[in-house]
Design a protein around this motif. Sequence first.
Motif, short mmCIF file in Angstrom:
data_model
loop_
_atom_site.label_atom_id
_atom_site.label_comp_id
_atom_site.label_asym_id
_atom_site.label_seq_id
_atom_site.Cartn_x
_atom_site.Cartn_y
_atom_site.Cartn_z
N PHE B 98 0.83 -1.21 0.00
CA PHE B 98 0.00 0.00 0.00
C PHE B 98 0.87 1.26 0.00
O PHE B 98 0.50 2.27 -0.62
CB PHE B 98 -0.97 -0.01 1.19
CG PHE B 98 -1.99 1.09 1.10
CD1 PHE B 98 -2.95 1.10 0.10
CD2 PHE B 98 -1.98 2.16 1.99
CE1 PHE B 98 -3.88 2.13 0.00
CE2 PHE B 98 -2.91 3.18 1.90
CZ PHE B 98 -3.86 3.17 0.90
N ILE B 101 1.65 1.83 -3.48
CA ILE B 101 0.45 2.29 -4.18
C ILE B 101 0.23 3.78 -3.92
O ILE B 101 -0.02 4.56 -4.85
CB ILE B 101 -0.78 1.44 -3.78
CG1 ILE B 101 -0.62 0.02 -4.36
CG2 ILE B 101 -2.08 2.09 -4.25
CD1 ILE B 101 -1.59 -1.01 -3.80
N ALA B 160 -10.73 5.61 -5.31
CA ALA B 160 -11.96 4.82 -5.46
C ALA B 160 -11.95 3.56 -4.58
O ALA B 160 -12.94 3.27 -3.89
CB ALA B 160 -12.22 4.49 -6.93
N PRO B 161 -10.86 2.80 -4.55
CA PRO B 161 -10.86 1.58 -3.70
C PRO B 161 -10.93 1.92 -2.21
O PRO B 161 -11.52 1.17 -1.43
CB PRO B 161 -9.51 0.92 -4.02
CG PRO B 161 -8.99 1.58 -5.25
CD PRO B 161 -9.60 2.93 -5.32
N ASP B 164 -14.49 2.56 -1.46
CA ASP B 164 -15.20 1.28 -1.34
C ASP B 164 -15.04 0.71 0.06
O ASP B 164 -16.01 0.26 0.67
CB ASP B 164 -14.62 0.25 -2.33
CG ASP B 164 -14.89 0.59 -3.79
OD1 ASP B 164 -15.83 1.35 -4.06
OD2 ASP B 164 -14.13 0.10 -4.66
N LEU B 165 -13.81 0.72 0.55
CA LEU B 165 -13.54 0.10 1.85
C LEU B 165 -14.16 0.89 2.99
O LEU B 165 -14.72 0.32 3.93
CB LEU B 165 -12.02 -0.01 2.06
CG LEU B 165 -11.59 -0.77 3.30
CD1 LEU B 165 -12.04 -2.22 3.23
CD2 LEU B 165 -10.08 -0.72 3.49
N ARG B 167 -16.74 2.61 3.10
CA ARG B 167 -18.21 2.54 3.20
C ARG B 167 -18.63 1.62 4.35
O ARG B 167 -19.68 1.82 4.95
CB ARG B 167 -18.82 2.04 1.89
CG ARG B 167 -18.87 3.11 0.85
CD ARG B 167 -19.96 2.90 -0.19
NE ARG B 167 -19.80 3.96 -1.18
CZ ARG B 167 -19.05 3.86 -2.28
NH1 ARG B 167 -18.44 2.74 -2.56
NH2 ARG B 167 -18.93 4.88 -3.11
N ASP B 168 -17.80 0.62 4.66
CA ASP B 168 -18.18 -0.36 5.69
C ASP B 168 -17.20 -0.42 6.84
O ASP B 168 -17.23 -1.36 7.63
CB ASP B 168 -18.23 -1.77 5.07
CG ASP B 168 -19.27 -1.86 3.98
OD1 ASP B 168 -20.39 -1.38 4.21
OD2 ASP B 168 -18.96 -2.39 2.90
N SER B 169 -16.30 0.54 6.94
CA SER B 169 -15.23 0.42 7.92
C SER B 169 -14.84 1.82 8.40
O SER B 169 -14.71 2.75 7.59
CB SER B 169 -14.03 -0.25 7.21
OG SER B 169 -13.04 -0.61 8.10
N PHE B 171 -12.01 2.77 9.73
CA PHE B 171 -10.63 3.06 9.32
C PHE B 171 -10.21 2.05 8.25
O PHE B 171 -10.81 0.98 8.14
CB PHE B 171 -9.68 2.97 10.53
CG PHE B 171 -9.97 4.02 11.58
CD1 PHE B 171 -9.52 5.32 11.41
CD2 PHE B 171 -10.71 3.71 12.71
CE1 PHE B 171 -9.80 6.30 12.35
CE2 PHE B 171 -11.01 4.68 13.66
CZ PHE B 171 -10.55 5.98 13.49
N LEU B 172 -9.17 2.36 7.51
CA LEU B 172 -8.69 1.41 6.50
C LEU B 172 -8.25 0.11 7.17
O LEU B 172 -8.47 -0.97 6.64
CB LEU B 172 -7.53 2.02 5.71
CG LEU B 172 -7.91 3.21 4.83
CD1 LEU B 172 -6.67 3.83 4.19
CD2 LEU B 172 -8.89 2.78 3.75
N ASP B 173 -7.65 0.23 8.35
CA ASP B 173 -7.18 -0.97 9.05
C ASP B 173 -8.25 -1.61 9.93
O ASP B 173 -7.94 -2.52 10.70
CB ASP B 173 -5.90 -0.66 9.84
CG ASP B 173 -4.65 -0.93 9.02
OD1 ASP B 173 -4.74 -1.69 8.03
OD2 ASP B 173 -3.58 -0.39 9.36
N VAL B 180 -1.72 1.54 7.65
CA VAL B 180 -2.23 1.85 6.32
C VAL B 180 -3.01 3.17 6.33
O VAL B 180 -2.92 3.97 5.39
CB VAL B 180 -3.04 0.64 5.78
CG1 VAL B 180 -4.04 1.04 4.73
CG2 VAL B 180 -2.06 -0.40 5.21
#
Lengths: 230, 230
Positions: B98, B101, B160-161, B164-165, B167-169, B171-173, B180
């Motif tokens: 990541f 990225i 965008a990704p 997506d994540l 929406r349901d969380s 934090f990223l982690d 991250v």
Amino acid sequence: MAITLYDLCGRDERLRFSPYCWRVRMALAHKGLPFETVAWRFLEKDALAFANYDKVPVLCDGEQTVTDSFEIMRYLDKTYPDAPVLGKGASYQRALLFKYIVERSVNPALFRIIAMDLLAAIHPGDRDYFRETREARFGCTLEEFHQPEQGKQELKQALAPVRDLLRDSAFLDGDAPGGVDYLLFGSLMWAYVVSLEVLIESGGPVDVWFKRMLGLHDGMAGKAITIRDL
Amino acid sequence: MAITLYDLCGRDERLRFSPYCWRVRMALAHKGLPFETVAWRFLEKDALAFANYDKVPVLCDGEQTVTDSFEIMRYLDKTYPDAPVLGKGASYQRALLFKYIVERSVNPALFRIIAMDLLAAIHPGDRDYFRETREARFGCTLEEFHQPEQGKQELKQALAPVRDLLRDSAFLDGDAPGGVDYLLFGSLMWAYVVSLEVLIESGGPVDVWFKRMLGLHDGMAGKAITIRDL
């Protein structure tokens, strides 16, 4: 109990190219779980009615039915915790983030490269369905969407971070392959099975990794039937 | 023993905007480690000679000197294993992927949005150096590189990704922030400190997450001096 995977097939029943099914096949092999596949075609919605789902992969494990590739990988980790593919906690979240990255950047680039090859690999009876659904999604014809050179540029850019990582690492997940390897590999396998296009710079870190992936688990993916064999 | 972080500063010594330093500041706060910063300017290479390095962050932890933001995060996990930021094994590898990225897609997009704002935020004595090094890297003038609308399109695609994540969380982690989150946040903080440009759709999942990040660890980032305060 026997594990069965409903797996997309093409014009030859042995041609298996779904990126989502490949993720699951690799995850099953990673865990050493024997499984059988049922060849499935896009229009065979009735065959999946039992799962209340209209696409593959669908996994049947004894009495359990699980749909969606990532949910299946998660199910396998919960049910067969040895040799985790996604892992738990932050590890799981980071795999989920990479799943979205693959689907948002790698898959669209690959689709631009292989759109017409994909159409040709699909069963003739499925082609009208495939064309209609994909053209509605893209807002243009498959012929217009098919831009291999543009796709290769996009793919090169999307894979740049992967290349960075693979310069110092045998697999994306480290010294041994894991879920993040399977997520990316599934997508590249999709293109490799249906197309002769060169996707990745020959001899570079991604190419070396891809060949290493083809050899995993007794060469399961490397032995798969591709359009080269038909 | 005291921890000292050499931290890039701008035209006002309190203006701290390096994305790589922000990662480290957040990682230190995550672990509850008190630290002091030393304001550093691009041309003060001599001040880092002791570290055999020519840019920041540089971390001094007692007798230890560590350079490179990701190496510092790794060092902190090894030395202070409570509250890991990168983690181990596949978790660590996925954070490293990541990182690449972010650096390959998010940072170039942000640079296109803020190039001229960044130049203006830098100390006047550093501006010639900054212009020369960046123009050599980009192969064009900063004015030519500065394309905010193009950058915003690229950023939207790169995030965008993440959207997506999130929406349901929270934090990223996951339910709590981790390495991250800090990798991405550092980059967005870079732009937020030096620019008034709107980077992220207001009220969307990434915006909500960014504000949540500003509030973490006693609002450390939220209290930072930005060009809004000068």
